[in-house]
Design a protein around this motif. Structure first.
Motif, PDB file in Angstrom:
ATOM      1  N   PRO A 181       0.714  -0.887   0.225  1.00  0.00           N
ATOM      2  CA  PRO A 181      -0.412  -0.221   0.075  1.00  0.00           C
ATOM      3  C   PRO A 181       0.450   1.274   0.493  1.00  0.00           C
ATOM      4  O   PRO A 181       1.918   1.216   0.377  1.00  0.00           O
ATOM      5  CB  PRO A 181      -1.185   0.355   1.380  1.00  0.00           C
ATOM      6  N   ALA A 219       0.953   4.020   1.175  1.00  0.00           N
ATOM      7  CA  ALA A 219       0.606   4.743   2.674  1.00  0.00           C
ATOM      8  C   ALA A 219       1.362   3.881   3.867  1.00  0.00           C
ATOM      9  O   ALA A 219       1.646   4.258   4.906  1.00  0.00           O
ATOM     10  CB  ALA A 219      -0.356   4.463   3.275  1.00  0.00           C
ATOM     11  N   SER A 220       2.382   3.043   3.201  1.00  0.00           N
ATOM     12  CA  SER A 220       3.157   2.135   4.306  1.00  0.00           C
ATOM     13  C   SER A 220       4.394   2.724   4.602  1.00  0.00           C
ATOM     14  O   SER A 220       4.959   2.674   5.350  1.00  0.00           O
ATOM     15  CB  SER A 220       3.594   0.388   3.517  1.00  0.00           C
ATOM     16  N   GLN A 266       4.396   6.586   5.222  1.00  0.00           N
ATOM     17  CA  GLN A 266       4.232   7.513   5.654  1.00  0.00           C
ATOM     18  C   GLN A 266       3.974   5.938   6.867  1.00  0.00           C
ATOM     19  O   GLN A 266       4.688   6.792   8.424  1.00  0.00           O
ATOM     20  CB  GLN A 266       2.792   7.162   5.655  1.00  0.00           C
ATOM     21  N   VAL A 267       4.148   5.282   7.139  1.00  0.00           N
ATOM     22  CA  VAL A 267       3.994   4.215   8.901  1.00  0.00           C
ATOM     23  C   VAL A 267       5.046   4.614   9.040  1.00  0.00           C
ATOM     24  O   VAL A 267       5.548   4.430  10.058  1.00  0.00           O
ATOM     25  CB  VAL A 267       2.652   2.484   8.375  1.00  0.00           C
TER      26      VAL A 267
END
Lengths: 358, 296
Positions: free
Chosen positions: A326, A328-329, A331-332
């Motif tokens: 994904p 957004a990984s 961001q994580v």
């Protein structure tokens, strides 16, 4: 029992070691997270941290490193100075957006004129816009005691709406068939911020980032203002007795970090992004906070940390393409990195000893 | 344009609810001496966890329960950093917000474009969660000002060294207060996804957590003050939406700045009052934002 004993002075060795430890811990924890989501962990970590530099598609992704690192380093250099003094500008994202708009406005006003003055004028206007946006929380703090954290953060949301308004309203491309977004500055040679040396990704923003690293190093370690900033951060009362004016420092730190963020925004609008759109802010202003901390608020550290986080952006995009990770990984990953860094930071300020039971 | 005052008030109540929950939770945490800038991250976590549970079970109230648990759970990350590892509270709160936004963006993808189950309306056309928020105001006021546990909590927040010397567990008090704040922020976030927007979108709390932090300052660290701040914010939001609907000749993007600008103005006014009043910093707890490390 374990006991924490405060150190007399922060440990220099741990200062250097903790960011490295934090990166390693993030890789392990990130790998576990990816494994839990059903992805091959080692392959995922290799795709993010190794392949962009040395993998099969490296010739494409390597220039991207400087493109992404430049705004991060430019913004973080300014933020770190304020953080050293205990002045928390967390609205760099807003200053970046406004800088992109004011700088881009100069180009749009000059269009289709030609001349060597246009690009420098854009840079100055971008810096002025970011500076002005940063001075709002500075003045509100100095005059009324309003928290610069909350005001600068609120102004990010205001700036995002200014960008949307500009893209749909006053700055919309008159020849854009009604599409939102300004003229593309990459197609306007006098205003464009092109790749300076083919294949490196280096544009004027990269040059500016390098200058910012040198200049902030000089300021913090060789200039009286830098000494005042460090004094105000470590011993505010002592600094005040020594004649440091806190209001001047607030204005200086927020103004400087705003101007650098504004410049970063302009280089992006005139270069990689090409135009003013409602999605002008892509989060560089927030990621730069992580860069500043990971770099230990030191110019050289920020340089390295900026390159590393730029790598996670590029590697994240690669992993999205090749492994369907994904988007957004990244961001994580960046959030985890800051967690681990703050946790390990304990080691620089405390010694861990086993408590002897009497 | 016809404006029915009652329906405007009901809209105001609804618009104020997410902020009210989050700000009440943060109020309790700050009275215990902890400045948690992770409110936005806990709200967005609650918004996703609550939405997922409500969608999965078809029961919106179960969604709010799960949101409270999720908000409290993610607040433990902040507590671990600040209470155990003695990390800077400003930086740790920011980290929580960035992490929460990232985590929910990652796990929220499958829930995009899905509708929330219908919320049953409670008494007087006001839904149950709005009622719950209103009831929490006197409850928290009573807890802070009239209960023994509240007195200990305030003592920890005013002077952690003195509280420690009296034998109170500073760390445990703070972790509990932060977890309560997380649960409240989670419910506030879930109100946005389950009861207000009725779907999940990335970053949908749009700064509500930060506005909640400003409202705690505005309230001068009191529960009734938080209610006043949340209603003021709700009023500005409703007014802005009404003006949009009425087709006022102002670009939508400018109207939607109103809540953020109003927050700044309110923050400035209240900070100025606190700055020029006798007690500098208003009623801010004495140990706010400082970490506690017991040497003995």
């Amino acid at each position: 029992m374990i006991q924490l004993v405060p150190r007399q002075a922060t440990s220099t060795a741990w200062q250097v070691a903790t960011p490295v430890l934090a990166v390693l811990a993030t890789m392990v924890a990130g790998g576990l997270l990816f494994a839990a989501m059903g992805h091959e962990p080692v392959a995922a970590i290799r795709t993010i941290f190794w392949d962009p530099l040395f993998g099969p598609a490296a010739s494409y992704s390597r220039p991207q490193l400087l493109v992404k690192a430049a705004p991060l380093i430019l913004i973080a250099s300014g933020l770190a100075i304020g953080f050293r003094a205990g002045i928390w500008n967390i609205g760099a994202e807003g200053q970046y957006i406004i800088g992109g708009i004011t700088g881009g406005a100069v180009a749009l006003a000059a269009y289709p004129a030609d001349g060597p003055w246009i690009f420098p004028a854009m840079v100055l206007a971008g810096m002025a816009g970011g500076w002005a946006w940063g001075m709002i929380p500075a003045l509100l703090r100095n005059w009324f005691g309003a928290s610069e954290i909350l005001v600068s953060l609120m102004l990010v949301y205001v700036a995002q709406r200014v960008a949307a308004w500009m893209a749909f309203g006053p700055m919309r491309n008159p020849e854009g068939f009604g599409m939102p977004g300004s003229r593309n500055l990459q197609q306007y040679p006098a205003a464009a911020n092109p790749e300076l040396i083919s294949g490196t990704g280096a544009h004027w923003g990269v040059v500016a980032a390098a200058v910012a690293v040198l200049a902030t190093w000089f300021l913090m370690s060789r200039h009286i203002r830098g000494f005042h900033i460090r004094a105000a951060g470590t011993a505010p009362r002592a600094a005040r007795f020594a004649g440091v004016n806190p209001a001047t420092l607030v204005a200086f730190c927020l103004g400087l970090s705003g101007a650098l963020a504004g410049a970063a925004g302009l280089f992006e609008v005139a270069g990689p992004a090409g135009q003013i759109t409602d999605t002008l802010g892509t989060g560089y202003g927030f990621t730069a906070i992580i860069v500043a901390f990971l770099g230990r608020l030191h110019p050289v550290g920020i340089l390295l940390a900026g390159l590393l986080l730029a790598l996670t952006y590029i590697g994240g995009e690669l992993a999205q393409l090749t492994m369907q990770l994904p988007a957004a990984s990244v961001q994580v990953f960046q959030g985890m990195l800051l967690f681990f860094l703050l946790g390990f930071d304990l080691l620089t300020r405390f010694q861990i000893r086993r408590r002897v039971l009497a | 344009m016809m404006i029915d005052p009652l329906s405007v008030f009901l809209l105001l109540l609804s618009a104020a609810t997410p902020i009210l929950f989050a700000a009440l939770g943060e109020l309790v945490a700050e009275r215990a001496g902890v400045l948690n800038l992770g409110v936005e991250g806990m709200m967005i976590t609650g918004a996703l966890a609550g939405f997922a549970a409500a969608h999965g079970t078809g029961n919106p109230f179960l969604g709010f329960l799960v949101a409270a648990v999720a908000g409290a759970a993610i607040s433990l990350l902040f507590s671990a950093l600040t209470q155990l590892f003695l990390a800077n509270q400003v930086a740790s709160g920011l980290a929580l917000t960035l992490f929460g936004l990232g985590l929910t963006a990652m796990f929220g993808k499958p829930f995009e474009g899905v509708k929330a189950p219908a919320m049953p309306t409670g008494p007087l056309r006001i839904n149950w969660i709005v009622w719950l928020g209103l009831i929490m105001v006197p409850l928290i006021w009573w807890f802070l000002n009239r209960s023994r546990a509240g007195l200990i909590l305030r003592g920890v927040g005013e002077n952690h060294d003195a509280a420690h010397a009296l034998g109170y567990d500073v760390r445990l008090t703070r972790v509990t207060a932060v977890a309560f704040g997380g649960a409240m922020a989670g419910v506030g976030g879930a109100y946005v996804s389950i009861a207000s927007v009725l779907q999940w979108t990335e970053g949908m709390t749009a700064g509500a957590g930060w506005i909640a932090l400003a409202i705690v300052v505005f309230s001068n660290w009191t529960a009734p003050g938080v209610l006043a701040g949340a209603w003021l914010f709700g009023g500005v939001t409703v007014l802005q939406l009404r003006l949009q609907a009425a087709g006022v000749q102002v670009p939508v993007q400018l109207l939607s700045m109103a809540p953020y600008l109003a927050t700044i103005i309110v923050l400035v006014l209240i900070s100025a009052r606190q700055k020029f009043s006798r007690r500098a910093g208003g009623a801010a707890p004495g140990s706010l934002g400082q970490n506690f490390h017991a040497l003995r």
